[in-house]
Motif scaffolding. Sequence first.
Motif, PDB file in Angstrom:
ATOM      1  N   GLU A  16       0.767  -1.131   0.041  1.00 38.93           N
ATOM      2  CA  GLU A  16      -0.014   0.050   0.013  1.00 38.93           C
ATOM      3  C   GLU A  16       0.879   1.236  -0.064  1.00 38.93           C
ATOM      4  O   GLU A  16       0.486   2.277  -0.830  1.00 38.93           O
ATOM      5  N   ILE A  17       1.934   1.249   0.808  1.00 35.90           N
ATOM      6  CA  ILE A  17       2.678   2.513   0.893  1.00 35.90           C
ATOM      7  C   ILE A  17       3.509   2.713  -0.428  1.00 35.90           C
ATOM      8  O   ILE A  17       3.482   3.881  -1.098  1.00 35.90           O
ATOM      9  N   VAL A  20       0.924   4.083  -2.865  1.00 32.99           N
ATOM     10  CA  VAL A  20       0.578   5.529  -2.713  1.00 32.99           C
ATOM     11  C   VAL A  20       1.897   6.573  -2.907  1.00 32.99           C
ATOM     12  O   VAL A  20       1.632   7.418  -3.442  1.00 32.99           O
ATOM     13  N   LEU A  27       2.634  11.725  -9.800  1.00 34.71           N
ATOM     14  CA  LEU A  27       1.733  12.867 -10.033  1.00 34.71           C
ATOM     15  C   LEU A  27       2.830  14.019  -9.876  1.00 34.71           C
ATOM     16  O   LEU A  27       2.490  15.018 -10.675  1.00 34.71           O
ATOM     17  N   LEU A 106       4.276  10.342   7.274  1.00 33.44           N
ATOM     18  CA  LEU A 106       4.842  11.624   6.676  1.00 33.44           C
ATOM     19  C   LEU A 106       3.902  12.222   5.741  1.00 33.44           C
ATOM     20  O   LEU A 106       2.899  11.796   5.177  1.00 33.44           O
ATOM     21  N   PHE A 108       2.739  14.590   2.467  1.00 35.10           N
ATOM     22  CA  PHE A 108       3.058  14.561   1.120  1.00 35.10           C
ATOM     23  C   PHE A 108       3.959  15.706   0.681  1.00 35.10           C
ATOM     24  O   PHE A 108       4.873  15.200  -0.116  1.00 35.10           O
TER      25      PHE A 108
ATOM     26  N   SER B 394       0.189   5.179   4.617  1.00 33.60           N
ATOM     27  CA  SER B 394      -0.311   5.193   3.326  1.00 33.60           C
ATOM     28  C   SER B 394      -1.879   5.912   3.400  1.00 33.60           C
ATOM     29  O   SER B 394      -2.089   6.664   2.310  1.00 33.60           O
ATOM     30  N   MET B 397      -0.874   9.470   3.422  1.00 34.07           N
ATOM     31  CA  MET B 397      -0.585  10.007   2.174  1.00 34.07           C
ATOM     32  C   MET B 397      -1.506  10.117   1.064  1.00 34.07           C
ATOM     33  O   MET B 397      -1.678  11.001   0.650  1.00 34.07           O
ATOM     34  N   ALA B 398      -2.616   8.902   1.061  1.00 40.31           N
ATOM     35  CA  ALA B 398      -3.423   8.984   0.171  1.00 40.31           C
ATOM     36  C   ALA B 398      -4.454  10.246   0.352  1.00 40.31           C
ATOM     37  O   ALA B 398      -4.957  11.025  -0.552  1.00 40.31           O
ATOM     38  N   GLN B 400      -3.831  13.111   1.697  1.00 42.93           N
ATOM     39  CA  GLN B 400      -3.058  14.249   1.283  1.00 42.93           C
ATOM     40  C   GLN B 400      -2.921  14.552  -0.013  1.00 42.93           C
ATOM     41  O   GLN B 400      -2.910  15.698  -0.761  1.00 42.93           O
ATOM     42  N   ILE B 401      -2.873  13.481  -0.801  1.00 45.62           N
ATOM     43  CA  ILE B 401      -2.829  13.691  -2.319  1.00 45.62           C
ATOM     44  C   ILE B 401      -4.274  14.156  -2.747  1.00 45.62           C
ATOM     45  O   ILE B 401      -4.355  14.764  -3.307  1.00 45.62           O
ATOM     46  N   ASN B 404      -4.390  17.666  -1.959  1.00 46.18           N
ATOM     47  CA  ASN B 404      -3.649  18.405  -3.056  1.00 46.18           C
ATOM     48  C   ASN B 404      -4.464  18.781  -4.206  1.00 46.18           C
ATOM     49  O   ASN B 404      -3.959  19.480  -5.320  1.00 46.18           O
ATOM     50  N   LEU B 411      -1.808  19.104  -9.897  1.00 47.71           N
ATOM     51  CA  LEU B 411      -1.738  17.702  -9.875  1.00 47.71           C
ATOM     52  C   LEU B 411      -3.017  17.300 -10.780  1.00 47.71           C
ATOM     53  O   LEU B 411      -4.163  17.433 -10.289  1.00 47.71           O
ATOM     54  N   GLN B 412      -2.512  16.403 -11.616  1.00 45.26           N
ATOM     55  CA  GLN B 412      -3.684  16.002 -12.377  1.00 45.26           C
ATOM     56  C   GLN B 412      -3.870  14.570 -12.137  1.00 45.26           C
ATOM     57  O   GLN B 412      -3.096  13.764 -12.578  1.00 45.26           O
ATOM     58  N   VAL B 413      -5.090  14.149 -11.588  1.00 44.31           N
ATOM     59  CA  VAL B 413      -5.239  12.774 -11.277  1.00 44.31           C
ATOM     60  C   VAL B 413      -6.509  12.302 -12.015  1.00 44.31           C
ATOM     61  O   VAL B 413      -7.424  13.018 -12.299  1.00 44.31           O
ATOM     62  N   GLN B 417      -7.438   6.922 -10.554  1.00 43.60           N
ATOM     63  CA  GLN B 417      -6.575   6.878  -9.478  1.00 43.60           C
ATOM     64  C   GLN B 417      -7.208   7.669  -8.062  1.00 43.60           C
ATOM     65  O   GLN B 417      -6.796   7.055  -7.300  1.00 43.60           O
ATOM     66  N   LEU B 421      -7.065   5.578  -4.631  1.00 41.14           N
ATOM     67  CA  LEU B 421      -6.468   6.182  -3.439  1.00 41.14           C
ATOM     68  C   LEU B 421      -7.837   5.979  -2.429  1.00 41.14           C
ATOM     69  O   LEU B 421      -7.320   5.909  -0.908  1.00 41.14           O
ATOM     70  N   THR B 424      -7.607   2.644  -0.974  1.00 43.15           N
ATOM     71  CA  THR B 424      -6.516   2.475  -0.098  1.00 43.15           C
ATOM     72  C   THR B 424      -6.913   3.267   1.150  1.00 43.15           C
ATOM     73  O   THR B 424      -6.740   2.321   2.416  1.00 43.15           O
TER      74      THR B 424
END
Lengths: 120, 598
Positions: A16-17, A20, A27, A106, A108, B394, B397-398, B400-401, B404, B411-413, B417, B421, B424
């Motif tokens: 998973e890490i 992501v 990106l 952490l 992004f 994860s 991070m997901a 925050q993506i 963003n 950021l083009q998702v 995607q 996310l 996840t």
Amino acid sequence: MSGSRKSVLIVDDDKEILRVFKLALSLSGYTVHTASGATEALELLARVEKPGLIVLDLTMPDMSGTAFLEIKASRPAIRDIPVVLCSASTKVSELPPSLERLDKPLDFDALLRTTERYCG
Amino acid sequence: MSATAEILLEALLNSPSERIIFADSSGTITRCSAGFAEMLGYKPLELLSRSIRTVYVGSPFDPSRSQLQDVSYRARDGMTFAAQVSGGPLNDGPNIIGHFERVTSGASPLDTNEFVNSNMLGLLYWDMSGRIVEANDYLLTLVGYTREEMRAGKIRWDLMTPLEYMDVERRAHQELAERGVCTPFEKEYIRKDGTRVPILIGGALNKTKQGGTCFVVEIKKAAETESLKLAENLFRTVFEQSPMSIAIYDLEGVGVMANRAWERLWATTRDRVKEFNLRRSKEMVAIGIDGYIEKAYGGEPTLVPPVQVKWPPGPDARLSWISGYIFPVKDLFGNVREVAFLTQDVTNQIANEKRLEEIARENERLYNDATAALSARDEFLSIASHELKTPLTSLHMAVQILKNTLGTSELQVTEQQIAELLSTCERQSRRLATLIHELLDLTRVRAGRLELKLERFDLCELARDIVSRMAETAGGIEISLTAPEPVAGNWDRSRLEQVMTNLLSNAIKYGRALPIGVSVLVDGGRVVLKVSDQGIGIPENEREKIFERFEQSSVGRNIGGLGLGLYIVRKIVEAHSGAVSVQSVLGKGTTFTVELPV
């Protein structure tokens, strides 16, 4: 995004890490390689173009991050690649002191800024 | 002589209080009163026709002198009596035909005899030739001679006096000659057997000056005797009351005496010590203490370390630990006279020491266990935080993506995607929830609050559900189930689900992707659930530990997980009055077996 940017290798046993982190850096325009263990990472490094940075987990089933660093140091071809440790370990004593650390979990932004410094 | 005079004389001679004697001119006794004969130990008629000298020591009465005269009579048994005598010549007309003499004072044989025979002190009569001519029993006993020897003239005061007392002796004789008496003084007599006896002696010269009378008292140093008695008594008491067994042996090694504790220790009577020879005993050699014994006989006190002794002989024999102290008993000149051996049974003491050692070892073990438990807890906290942080990383991070991508074109998702996310996020939050559940279970189990909600259900059916669910997410790992017949019982469904899930996920985690077997069978009134993999196996020394809290097999240390699964499995099974066990071959695979009562 500029194609001149160097690639990044992420080594972590958590899939998973890997997924992501890869998405986050892709990106932002980086070429991202992933390895789910130290052994796989060493194989990959022998095949692909030298990455600008290795983001390395410490606790992995097949080989610890520390052991990986020792092997890396013994191989002139990959010895110079910078490494940033990305670990959830709280055991400071197990961490190589000279290396930069990104403690899990952490942000992004932190991941991006660090990567930029080495590969930007 | 007139008839009247004759009658009067007869009456006089028969009186026991009159001591009168008649002799003719040649000195032959012609008549003698009963009192006189008795005084000297004769019967009245016995003295008739004997010489008057028979009854004298020294010079006889002189009838030519008319005044009172001092004489010394000799009794039949040799004893001398000093007496004052009066008397005079007997005339037949102008011719002296004899004399009479009458004891007027002294020479009371009754008084002195009683005193002499009382034996309160020694009395002796000596003469100038150096002989002791008469003595009482006290004196004879004191110097060790018999009466016969005395009669034979074998007791000589001069020869009984040691040389170093000759000066004192001479001074005493001088005093006797000058004053007729001598002040009592201390000297020694040499006994017949050669030993010496300290005496106090004093005396007087006879009137005849041919000899004298002496009294003799043995000197017992009174104070010394008293303190010796006290010391003896003290020794006896200490000896007898001592809790340590004490036995005393002579130079040969033969037992002399033993105390009560000795009797108790050896379960015998103390007279038996005399049958035992310490220096010749083979047992002493056998138990290795002969060296200590000889050291004591050599003059050196020695501690005897504990030795094991089998006692008493026979079927009741038991092993005892005996320790002791053996030391020489020396005389004033430092020569070893005897050896004393103090012993005690230290079996209990040694057992106590051993127990203390065991307690110390047990304490050390407990301390080590506690330390190990603490470090296991630290290790667990470190693993737990690692395990919690991994899905969080994860997830974070997901999120925050996604954040963003909102309101920015940088950021083009793709939609796909975004969907990835989001799933996840879902997976990671579920993973976190599971971990938190596990932690909560741990807390409950530790506090003993594992409450079971019992209901009747078929364990095979539950096994089928779980196997099919887990097979879906096992990434193609083959999981087979053997459950030939329904197995119904009263259990907590969700807890047993947890047991099976935990065991199966372990099998998947450590099973090297090889086929896994699950079986549910009834065996002798118990339900037996087995989960077998063909994975990495568990080292033998870790097989018990894996059911403990925070433990993970070292083989799987880096695979991840809290290490709580098997601990919780054990607790759930135990709460159902069941048992869980493991069989494993390193590198070949592991089988977990859960047994539950129906």
